[in-house]
Design a protein around this motif. Structure first.
Motif, PDB file in Angstrom:
ATOM      1  N   GLU A  46       0.689  -1.168   0.037  1.00  0.00           N
ATOM      2  CA  GLU A  46      -0.248  -0.128   0.364  1.00  0.00           C
ATOM      3  C   GLU A  46       0.780   1.499  -0.205  1.00  0.00           C
ATOM      4  OE1 GLU A  46      -2.825  -0.233   3.451  1.00  0.00           O
ATOM      5  OE2 GLU A  46      -3.420  -2.600   2.488  1.00  0.00           O
ATOM      6  N   SER A  47       1.816   1.110   0.398  1.00  0.00           N
ATOM      7  CA  SER A  47       2.757   2.380   0.709  1.00  0.00           C
ATOM      8  C   SER A  47       3.363   2.320  -1.510  1.00  0.00           C
ATOM      9  CB  SER A  47       4.070   2.204   1.190  1.00  0.00           C
ATOM     10  OG  SER A  47       3.682   1.803   2.596  1.00  0.00           O
ATOM     11  N   GLY A  48       3.170   3.908  -1.860  1.00  0.00           N
ATOM     12  CA  GLY A  48       3.764   4.288  -2.989  1.00  0.00           C
ATOM     13  C   GLY A  48       3.387   3.692  -3.832  1.00  0.00           C
ATOM     14  N   THR A  49       3.506   3.354  -5.341  1.00  0.00           N
ATOM     15  CA  THR A  49       2.837   2.855  -6.158  1.00  0.00           C
ATOM     16  C   THR A  49       4.487   2.079  -6.870  1.00  0.00           C
ATOM     17  OG1 THR A  49       3.911   4.807  -7.807  1.00  0.00           O
ATOM     18  CG2 THR A  49       2.038   5.001  -7.153  1.00  0.00           C
ATOM     19  N   TRP A  50       3.762   1.056  -7.803  1.00  0.00           N
ATOM     20  CA  TRP A  50       4.895   0.222  -8.011  1.00  0.00           C
ATOM     21  C   TRP A  50       4.903  -0.719  -9.806  1.00  0.00           C
ATOM     22  CZ3 TRP A  50       7.530  -2.904  -4.142  1.00  0.00           C
ATOM     23  CH2 TRP A  50       6.954  -2.347  -2.617  1.00  0.00           C
ATOM     24  N   ARG A  51       5.674  -0.752 -10.087  1.00  0.00           N
ATOM     25  CA  ARG A  51       6.178  -1.777 -11.213  1.00  0.00           C
ATOM     26  C   ARG A  51       6.528  -3.194 -12.119  1.00  0.00           C
ATOM     27  NH1 ARG A  51      10.167   0.917 -10.038  1.00  0.00           N
ATOM     28  NH2 ARG A  51      12.283   0.235 -10.850  1.00  0.00           N
ATOM     29  N   ILE A  52       5.917  -3.346 -12.684  1.00  0.00           N
ATOM     30  CA  ILE A  52       6.575  -4.798 -13.142  1.00  0.00           C
ATOM     31  C   ILE A  52       7.369  -4.461 -13.838  1.00  0.00           C
ATOM     32  CG2 ILE A  52       6.014  -6.677 -14.021  1.00  0.00           C
ATOM     33  CD1 ILE A  52       2.913  -6.172 -13.172  1.00  0.00           C
ATOM     34  N   THR A  53       9.333  -4.881 -13.314  1.00  0.00           N
ATOM     35  CA  THR A  53      10.526  -5.399 -13.496  1.00  0.00           C
ATOM     36  C   THR A  53      10.215  -6.860 -14.310  1.00  0.00           C
ATOM     37  OG1 THR A  53      11.338  -5.708 -11.426  1.00  0.00           O
ATOM     38  CG2 THR A  53      10.648  -3.341 -12.389  1.00  0.00           C
TER      39      THR A  53
END
Length: 161
Positions: A46-53
């Motif tokens: 829930e902390s921040g945004t994420w990207r698929i690596t």
């Protein structure tokens, strides 16, 4: 006659004591309590945004299908992926898989559940699963799924932006 009665009484007492020692709530037989670890994983996601690596679907690297998308795991269970012009909404959760309903051999693993209500032809449909957690840190969530159907292994890694 007294001997038979005495040994019978002793035998009944023995069975009585043995049965009182056995309990269905013994610590050795209960599944692990993963609630603290689940809360920690939820707070991290829930902390921040994420990207698929990294996204490998049954041996095929399909990471590029999600290039430019940022994922937000919201506290209300909604999941939003956006790349500026497109937005895809779904749901997510972290659950204790104590019933072993997935393909994992562990009875006490934690599942990271993702669901996007999209057609099968949509790339986001490939993310729909009850993923097993490999590792989590403040900046990385690594997931794995072993398919029961074809035996393929999928890998999914989110990194914090």
């Amino acid at each position: 006659m007294k001997r038979v009665f005495f040994y019978g009484l002793l035998l009944m007492l023995n069975f009585s004591l043995m049965s009182s020692m056995c309990s269905s709530d013994d610590d050795d037989n209960s599944p692990n309590d993963n609630s603290q670890q689940i809360a920690q994983i939820q707070n991290t996601a829930e902390s921040g945004t994420w990207r698929i690596t990294n996204f490998v679907d049954s041996g095929q690297n399909e990471t590029s299908d999600f290039t430019g998308y940022n994922f937000s795991f919201n506290s209300d269970g909604t999941l939003v992926a956006t790349n500026g012009s497109n937005t895809v909404s779904g749901t997510w959760s972290v659950t204790d898989d104590s019933n072993s309903s997935d393909d994992s051999s562990s009875d006490d693993d934690i599942d990271f559940n993702i669901f996007f209500p999209v057609p099968e032809s949509n790339n986001f449909e490939d993310l729909n699963d009850d993923w097993d957690i490999v590792t989590t840190s403040s900046n990385t969530i690594e997931l794995i799924d072993i398919s029961g159907g074809n035996g393929g292994t999928d890998f999914l890694t989110f990194e914090r932006n």
